[in-house]
Structures are given as structure tokens and as C-alpha cells.
Design an enzyme around this catalytic site. Structure first.
Site, PDB file in Angstrom:
ATOM      1  N   ASP A  43       0.384  -1.357   0.188  1.00 38.39           N
ATOM      2  CA  ASP A  43       0.290  -0.140   0.173  1.00 38.39           C
ATOM      3  C   ASP A  43       0.971   1.179  -0.050  1.00 38.39           C
ATOM      4  OD1 ASP A  43      -1.947   1.679   0.208  1.00 38.39           O
ATOM      5  OD2 ASP A  43      -3.021   1.414   2.329  1.00 38.39           O
ATOM      6  N   GLY A 134       0.609 -10.443   4.402  1.00 38.28           N
ATOM      7  CA  GLY A 134       2.152  -9.702   5.615  1.00 38.28           C
ATOM      8  C   GLY A 134       1.720  -8.846   6.717  1.00 38.28           C
TER       9      GLY A 134
HETATM   10  N1  AR6 Z   1       5.595  -4.894  -4.567  1.00 34.81           N
HETATM   11  C1  AR6 Z   1       5.106  -6.721  -4.405  1.00 34.81           C
HETATM   12  N2  AR6 Z   1       4.614  -7.028  -3.446  1.00 34.81           N
HETATM   13  C2  AR6 Z   1       4.646  -6.538  -2.226  1.00 34.81           C
HETATM   14  C3  AR6 Z   1       5.725  -4.945  -2.346  1.00 34.81           C
HETATM   15  C4  AR6 Z   1       5.393  -4.307  -3.711  1.00 34.81           C
HETATM   16  N3  AR6 Z   1       5.901  -3.644  -3.184  1.00 34.81           N
HETATM   17  N4  AR6 Z   1       5.469  -4.956  -0.674  1.00 34.81           N
HETATM   18  C5  AR6 Z   1       4.841  -5.708  -0.382  1.00 34.81           C
HETATM   19  N5  AR6 Z   1       4.622  -6.517  -0.917  1.00 34.81           N
HETATM   20  P1  AR6 Z   1       1.203  -6.136   2.808  1.00 34.81           P
HETATM   21  P2  AR6 Z   1      -1.566  -7.029   3.370  1.00 34.81           P
HETATM   22  C6  AR6 Z   1       4.697  -7.929  -0.462  1.00 34.81           C
HETATM   23  O1  AR6 Z   1       1.505  -6.554   4.507  1.00 34.81           O
HETATM   24  O2  AR6 Z   1      -0.886  -8.217   4.442  1.00 34.81           O
HETATM   25  C7  AR6 Z   1      -0.610  -1.382   5.119  1.00 34.81           C
HETATM   26  O3  AR6 Z   1      -0.221  -1.504   6.188  1.00 34.81           O
HETATM   27  C8  AR6 Z   1       4.555  -8.474   1.350  1.00 34.81           C
HETATM   28  O4  AR6 Z   1       6.249  -9.299   0.854  1.00 34.81           O
HETATM   29  O5  AR6 Z   1       1.763  -5.376   1.973  1.00 34.81           O
HETATM   30  O6  AR6 Z   1      -1.912  -7.295   2.600  1.00 34.81           O
HETATM   31  C9  AR6 Z   1      -2.212  -2.033   4.313  1.00 34.81           C
HETATM   32  O7  AR6 Z   1      -2.720  -0.204   5.421  1.00 34.81           O
HETATM   33  C10 AR6 Z   1       3.220  -9.432   1.526  1.00 34.81           C
HETATM   34  O8  AR6 Z   1       3.287 -10.549   0.899  1.00 34.81           O
HETATM   35  O9  AR6 Z   1      -0.193  -6.362   3.081  1.00 34.81           O
HETATM   36  C11 AR6 Z   1      -2.824  -2.824   5.465  1.00 34.81           C
HETATM   37  O10 AR6 Z   1      -2.723  -2.374   6.515  1.00 34.81           O
HETATM   38  C12 AR6 Z   1       2.055  -8.611   0.657  1.00 34.81           C
HETATM   39  O11 AR6 Z   1       2.879  -7.997  -0.469  1.00 34.81           O
HETATM   40  C13 AR6 Z   1      -1.591  -3.403   5.500  1.00 34.81           C
HETATM   41  O12 AR6 Z   1      -0.450  -3.632   5.316  1.00 34.81           O
HETATM   42  C14 AR6 Z   1       1.365  -8.028   1.002  1.00 34.81           C
HETATM   43  O13 AR6 Z   1       1.954  -8.046   2.417  1.00 34.81           O
HETATM   44  C15 AR6 Z   1      -2.451  -4.768   4.762  1.00 34.81           C
HETATM   45  O14 AR6 Z   1      -1.054  -6.084   4.991  1.00 34.81           O
END
Ligand code: AR6
Length: 185
Positions: A43, A134
């Protein structure tokens, strides 16, 4: 096949390792939170790379359609700002352990609703991060099973998209998905 070229369902589902914000597709999906006002993880990366136009559009959504925030499993679309993808579909994944056992249904809803919205808008190529795996703590092995079953059902139902790209942050995450996916052979 090398680690970077996995595909399923007649190549309509492709796996890749990389940065979601760099994907040149019609729409990328944001693993947002219900506030729609930004956060960390993917995000944060989307808002940083796409610039202020995305946040502005999210604020407008909060003032119109979603005054109380976007519920888990629902979707909303905005501009992609300066991203290579012209649009972002924001969705809110389940926080693992906080939905009375409905986590899988809610995770499936994120993918299904995003793809159906993309199809409705004529956006044929859509890229996803691994939603909820994540900060939201969804075990990646079980997410792989849910996501693969949901996507194969959607494609079998004839949804009008050409490519669903699953983007993993690193090779280990993609390898785990490959091990645990349940796409039809
Ligand atoms: N490109 C691809 N994958 C990514 C990237 C990127 N640039 N950055 C992270 N990931 P998360 P969630 C992966 O935590 O669990 C936020 O604060 C990461 O390794 O981004 O749905 C929102 O505002 C992981 O496998 O999302 C919410 O509050 C995946 O993306 C909360 O996090 C998802 O990790 C949402 O949590």
C-alpha cells in the site's frame, strides 16, 4: 520452467517476482486497509510510486461511496497516478484470526471482486500482490490454496480478463505459492 515463468490455466495466470508498482498492466490491486488512506507494505509502495493523485481519489471515495471505510473483501477503483498501470483497484484483505473463521471466504472475495470489477471496466490485464500475507498475517501456504481455487473457478466461469499476474516480492514467496497452489493440471 525457470522460477520466473510459472503459468497456469492456459497461460492466463502468470506468476512473477518483482515490484507490483512497476507492472505495466491495465490495473494493479492494492492490499489496502479499510481507511483507504494509505499504510505500509505494498500500500505504501503504491502511494509513493503513484504520487498524490491516488490519495486524493481515495479521499474522494471516503467522502462519497465509502464514508465509513471500505469493508473487508470489497473493492474500489482509482487512478494509478504516475504508475505504469493507469488504474488501481483497492481491496481490504482479512486480518488473519479476526473474522470468526471466514478468512478464506473474505480473501477469495478480494480476488473475485477485483477481477469482476476489472472485467466490467474492460481492463484485461490485472496484477495482484499476495493480499493479506504480510502485516495481516494470512499464512501464505493456505492463501495459495484459496487464491488458486478462486482464480481457476473465475476463469472457468468465463470472466473477461486476459491475464491475471500474481506478483511476489521475492523468489521464496513465489516458490511457496507454487508448492501449495491447487490449480487444475
Ligand atoms: N510489490 C509486490 N509485493 C509487495 C510489495 C511490492 N512493492 N511490497 C510488499 N509486498 P502487506 P497485507 C508483499 O503487508 O498483509 C498495509 O499497511 C509483501 O511481501 O503489504 O494485506 C495496508 O495499509 C506481502 O507478501 O499487505 C494494511 O494496513 C504482500 O505484499 C496492511 O498493510 C502483502 O503484504 C495490509 O496487510
Amino acid at each position: 520452467m525457470t522460477a520466473s515463468t510459472h503459468s497456469y490455466c492456459d497461460d492466463r495466470i502468470r506468476l512473477t517476482v518483482g515490484d507490483l508498482t512497476e507492472q505495466a498492466v491495465d490495473v494493479i490491486v492494492n492490499a489496502a486497509n479499510s481507511s483507504l488512506l494509505g499504510g505500509g507494505g505494498v500500500d505504501g509502495a503504491i502511494h509513493r510510486a503513484g504520487g498524490p493523485a491516488i490519495l486524493e481519489a481515495c479521499r474522494a471515495l471516503r467522502q462519497s461511496e465509502w464514508p465509513d471505510g471500505l469493508p473487508t473483501g470489497q473493492v474500489a477503483i482509482t487512478t494509478g497516478g504516475k504508475l505504469p498501470a493507469p488504474y488501481v483497484i483497492h481491496t481490504v484483505g482479512p486480518i488473519y484470526g479476526q473474522h470468526d473463521g471466514n478468512e478464506a471466504v473474505l480473501l477469495a472475495a478480494c480476488y473475485r471482486n477485483a477481477i469482476e470489477l476489472a472485467a466490467e471496466r474492460g481492463l484485461k490485464r490485472i496484477a495482484f500482490p499476495a493480499i493479506s500475507t504480510g502485516v495481516y498475517g494470512y499464512p501464505p501456504e493456505s492463501a495459495a490454496r484459496v487464491v488458486s481455487r478462486t482464480l481457476s473457478e473465475l476463469l472457468a466461469s468465463g470472466v473477461a480478463v486476459d491475464e491475471i499476474r500474481l506478483v511476489f516480492f521475492d523468489a521464496q514467496q513465489m516458490a511457496s505459492f507454487v508448492t501449495h497452489q491447487q490449480f487444475p493440471r
